[in-house]
Scaffold this motif. Structure first.
Motif, mmCIF file in Angstrom:
data_model
loop_
_atom_site.group_PDB
_atom_site.id
_atom_site.type_symbol
_atom_site.label_atom_id
_atom_site.label_comp_id
_atom_site.label_asym_id
_atom_site.label_seq_id
_atom_site.Cartn_x
_atom_site.Cartn_y
_atom_site.Cartn_z
ATOM 1 N N GLN A 188 0.812 -1.210 0.000
ATOM 2 C CA GLN A 188 0.000 0.000 0.000
ATOM 3 C C GLN A 188 0.852 1.270 0.000
ATOM 4 N N SER A 189 2.157 1.111 -0.118
ATOM 5 C CA SER A 189 3.043 2.272 -0.059
ATOM 6 C C SER A 189 2.909 3.137 -1.313
ATOM 7 N N ASP A 190 3.218 4.400 -1.137
ATOM 8 C CA ASP A 190 3.206 5.330 -2.266
ATOM 9 C C ASP A 190 4.254 4.932 -3.303
ATOM 10 N N GLU A 191 5.371 4.410 -2.835
ATOM 11 C CA GLU A 191 6.440 3.980 -3.746
ATOM 12 C C GLU A 191 5.947 2.859 -4.663
ATOM 13 N N TYR A 192 5.232 1.888 -4.098
ATOM 14 C CA TYR A 192 4.703 0.782 -4.899
ATOM 15 C C TYR A 192 3.698 1.303 -5.931
ATOM 16 N N LYS A 193 2.804 2.173 -5.479
ATOM 17 C CA LYS A 193 1.798 2.737 -6.391
ATOM 18 C C LYS A 193 2.465 3.521 -7.513
ATOM 19 N N ALA A 194 3.530 4.255 -7.188
ATOM 20 C CA ALA A 194 4.256 5.020 -8.199
ATOM 21 C C ALA A 194 4.908 4.089 -9.216
ATOM 22 N N GLU A 195 5.471 2.978 -8.749
ATOM 23 C CA GLU A 195 6.099 2.013 -9.659
ATOM 24 C C GLU A 195 5.063 1.386 -10.597
ATOM 25 N N CYS A 196 3.904 1.070 -10.064
ATOM 26 C CA CYS A 196 2.835 0.500 -10.903
ATOM 27 C C CYS A 196 2.394 1.499 -11.973
ATOM 28 N N LYS A 197 2.278 2.765 -11.590
ATOM 29 C CA LYS A 197 1.907 3.803 -12.557
ATOM 30 C C LYS A 197 2.993 3.956 -13.621
ATOM 31 N N ALA A 198 4.262 3.880 -13.205
ATOM 32 C CA ALA A 198 5.372 4.008 -14.148
ATOM 33 C C ALA A 198 5.353 2.857 -15.154
ATOM 34 N N VAL A 199 5.077 1.652 -14.694
ATOM 35 C CA VAL A 199 4.996 0.498 -15.594
ATOM 36 C C VAL A 199 3.858 0.695 -16.585
ATOM 37 N N SER A 200 2.717 1.118 -16.085
ATOM 38 C CA SER A 200 1.559 1.335 -16.946
ATOM 39 C C SER A 200 1.834 2.412 -17.995
ATOM 40 N N LYS A 201 2.461 3.508 -17.561
ATOM 41 C CA LYS A 201 2.787 4.596 -18.483
ATOM 42 C C LYS A 201 3.765 4.127 -19.561
ATOM 43 N N LEU A 202 4.780 3.385 -19.140
ATOM 44 C CA LEU A 202 5.760 2.884 -20.097
ATOM 45 C C LEU A 202 5.120 1.916 -21.090
ATOM 46 N N MET A 203 4.244 1.051 -20.595
ATOM 47 C CA MET A 203 3.556 0.118 -21.498
ATOM 48 C C MET A 203 2.708 0.888 -22.518
ATOM 49 N N ASP A 204 2.045 1.957 -22.081
ATOM 50 C CA ASP A 204 1.262 2.783 -23.006
ATOM 51 C C ASP A 204 2.154 3.444 -24.051
ATOM 52 N N GLU A 205 3.311 3.963 -23.608
ATOM 53 C CA GLU A 205 4.251 4.583 -24.543
ATOM 54 C C GLU A 205 4.759 3.572 -25.561
#
Length: 93
Positions: A20-37
């Motif tokens: 539930q950490s902010d760091e984990y959520k940020a990493e998940c968002k980064a993966v999603s953004k990179l996959m979209d790119e």
């Protein structure tokens, strides 16, 4: 109670223990953004291969987590057993 939850099939550590950490959520968002790119810049076949790589890596990580859970639980039980069997805890009647 844990025994009741086990009996009722309500214990799913792999699904229930999500960071539930902010760091984990940020990493998940980064993966999603990179996959979209990647989806917008690569052709269909290339992106399909990236998705396949991502799927295999996720599966491998789940397997590692399962083994780490088994090891940790076993280690904890062995520690409890050793502590319980320690000579200082043995009563002489």
């Amino acid at each position: 109670m844990i025994l009741e939850a086990l009996f009722n099939g309500e214990v799913y550590p792999a699904e229930q223990i999500i960071p539930q950490s902010d760091e984990y959520k940020a990493e998940c968002k980064a993966v999603s953004k990179l996959m979209d790119e990647l989806k917008s810049t690569l052709d269909g076949e290339q992106y399909t291969r990236i998705e396949e790589l991502h799927r295999h890596m996720s599966t491998a990580q789940c397997m590692e987590s399962r083994e780490q859970f088994r090891y940790g639980l076993s280690m904890g039980l062995l520690m409890m057993k050793e502590a319980y069997e320690h000579p200082y805890l043995q009563r002489e009647d």
